[in-house]
Motif scaffolding. Structure first.
Motif, PDB file in Angstrom:
ATOM      1  N   VAL A   1      -1.372  -6.092  41.332  1.00  0.00           N
ATOM      2  CA  VAL A   1      -1.779  -6.314  39.943  1.00  0.00           C
ATOM      3  C   VAL A   1      -2.817  -7.423  39.904  1.00  0.00           C
TER       4      VAL A   1
ATOM      5  N   ALA B   1      -3.644 -10.116  38.134  1.00  0.00           N
ATOM      6  CA  ALA B   1      -3.116 -10.975  37.069  1.00  0.00           C
ATOM      7  C   ALA B   1      -4.040 -12.170  36.805  1.00  0.00           C
TER       8      ALA B   1
ATOM      9  N   THR C   1      -6.436 -12.683  34.680  1.00  0.00           N
ATOM     10  CA  THR C   1      -6.967 -11.938  33.532  1.00  0.00           C
ATOM     11  C   THR C   1      -8.254 -12.522  32.965  1.00  0.00           C
TER      12      THR C   1
ATOM     13  N   THR D   1      -6.973  -0.828  31.596  1.00  0.00           N
ATOM     14  CA  THR D   1      -6.671  -1.912  32.550  1.00  0.00           C
ATOM     15  C   THR D   1      -5.554  -2.786  31.990  1.00  0.00           C
ATOM     16  N   LEU D   2      -5.200  -3.786  32.782  1.00  0.00           N
ATOM     17  CA  LEU D   2      -4.137  -4.706  32.361  1.00  0.00           C
ATOM     18  C   LEU D   2      -4.427  -5.304  30.984  1.00  0.00           C
ATOM     19  N   HIS D   3      -5.682  -5.580  30.686  1.00  0.00           N
ATOM     20  CA  HIS D   3      -6.008  -6.129  29.359  1.00  0.00           C
ATOM     21  C   HIS D   3      -5.437  -5.251  28.248  1.00  0.00           C
TER      22      HIS D   3
ATOM     23  N   VAL E   1       2.090   1.674  30.356  1.00  0.00           N
ATOM     24  CA  VAL E   1       1.883   0.945  31.616  1.00  0.00           C
ATOM     25  C   VAL E   1       1.304   1.883  32.674  1.00  0.00           C
TER      26      VAL E   1
ATOM     27  N   ALA F   1      -2.471   2.422  33.278  1.00  0.00           N
ATOM     28  CA  ALA F   1      -3.292   1.394  33.944  1.00  0.00           C
ATOM     29  C   ALA F   1      -3.009   1.324  35.443  1.00  0.00           C
TER      30      ALA F   1
ATOM     31  N   VAL G   1      -3.188  -2.003  39.710  1.00  0.00           N
ATOM     32  CA  VAL G   1      -3.372  -2.253  38.274  1.00  0.00           C
ATOM     33  C   VAL G   1      -4.532  -3.235  38.133  1.00  0.00           C
TER      34      VAL G   1
ATOM     35  N   CYS H   1      -7.725  -5.322  36.265  1.00  0.00           N
ATOM     36  CA  CYS H   1      -7.923  -5.968  34.974  1.00  0.00           C
ATOM     37  C   CYS H   1      -9.412  -5.885  34.659  1.00  0.00           C
TER      38      CYS H   1
ATOM     39  N   LEU I   1       2.474 -10.487  29.921  1.00  0.00           N
ATOM     40  CA  LEU I   1       2.522 -10.111  31.339  1.00  0.00           C
ATOM     41  C   LEU I   1       3.973  -9.967  31.817  1.00  0.00           C
TER      42      LEU I   1
ATOM     43  N   VAL J   1       5.217  -6.467  31.208  1.00  0.00           N
ATOM     44  CA  VAL J   1       4.468  -5.499  32.026  1.00  0.00           C
ATOM     45  C   VAL J   1       4.951  -5.582  33.476  1.00  0.00           C
TER      46      VAL J   1
END
Ligand code: ADP
Ligand code: MG
Length: 238
Positions: A36, A38, A40, A57-59, A70, A73, A83, A85, A100, A103
């Motif tokens: 991931v 992370a 961001t 995406t994660l955003h 989920v 992404a 995943v 971002c 987060l 997620v």
């Protein structure tokens, strides 16, 4: 899930993103791995995985009242679930980093090993959240005393949230550096051990230009060998 790792460091540019993907690919030989991005605010894992144009995406998972699921992404790349971002500042500002937690919980339920590529520094609550959410932290450092000092702060912070140190990964080690002495110092201060000393390598830069993780682009490079060694030393707890 077996374990969640945050890949963190004091400063930017130590090689967290490179390391996250290399450890992920190495661990994917034995486990279901999800990585991931992370980080961001300064996301760039997408550029290393050919996901520059990823739709969701994660955003999109961190906005209030999100519509994306989920799984929208999650992209299967290089034997891992990735995943990414996004890089838009507006999307970063619209995202609530605190989300987060949920997620990560959802992703953790569907994988063996979760690797969270983390932001640099300890500047804000959201920057340290990946470390807080992980079981263990991999501290990525350069083999210098100032870098060790940064790493100790990360370790101290992690401990206050019950996150153990999995070990230190020395990156960009040059032949003229006394890496052994620094590794010996590190073993006195850090939990876990030295996971590996990864040499400075042109292949790392070439891999990024190709939009691939190092282990896909140059699997026989000495840096790739060192990352595989780190993944073994990590000793994922089953
Ligand atoms: P971070 O995520 O910590 O900011 P990156 O993984 O993005 O760090 O790496 C920062 C820069 O350093 C990138 O340009 C990357 O190609 C380069 N780099 C990282 N590790 C190495 C290495 N072992 N040898 C050469 N260059 C490296
Ligand atoms: Mg990064």
């Amino acid at each position: 899930m077996v374990e969640a790792f945050a890949v963190a460091s004091g400063k930017g540019g130590t090689g967290k993103t490179t390391s996250t993907l290399a450890l992920g690919m190495a661990l994917a030989e034995r486990y279901d791995v999800t990585v991931v991005d992370a980080d961001t605010g300064m996301a760039n894992l997408l550029f290393h995985t050919g996901l520059d144009d990823a739709d969701v995406t994660l955003h999109d998972l961190l906005v209030e009242g999100r519509e994306a699921r989920v799984e929208d992404a999650v992209y299967e790349r290089f034997g891992m679930s990735v995943v990414p971002c996004g890089t838009s500042l507006a999307a970063f500002e619209a995202a609530d980093p605190g989300r987060l937690r949920e997620v990560v919980a959802e992703l953790a339920a569907g994988t063996d090993v979760l690797l969270l590529d983390s932001p640099a520094a300890l500047g804000s609550k959201s920057a340290v959240l990946p470390v807080v959410l992980a079981d263990r932290v991999v501290v990525v450092l350069q083999p210098t005393v100032p870098s060790l000092s940064d790493g100790l702060k990360v370790q101290e912070y992690a401990r206050t949230y019950g996150t153990e140190t999995a070990g230190v990964l020395f990156n960009r080690v040059r032949p003229d550096e006394d890496a052994e002495r620094i590794a010996e110092q590190a073993s006195r201060y850090f939990g876990g051990s030295t996971l590996a000393s990864v040499p400075e390598s042109d292949a790392v830069r070439a891999a990024r230009r190709a939009g691939e993780p190092l282990l896909a682009h140059a699997p026989t490079d000495p840096a790739a060998d060192a990352f595989r060694e780190a993944a073994t030393t990590l000793d994922v707890r089953e």
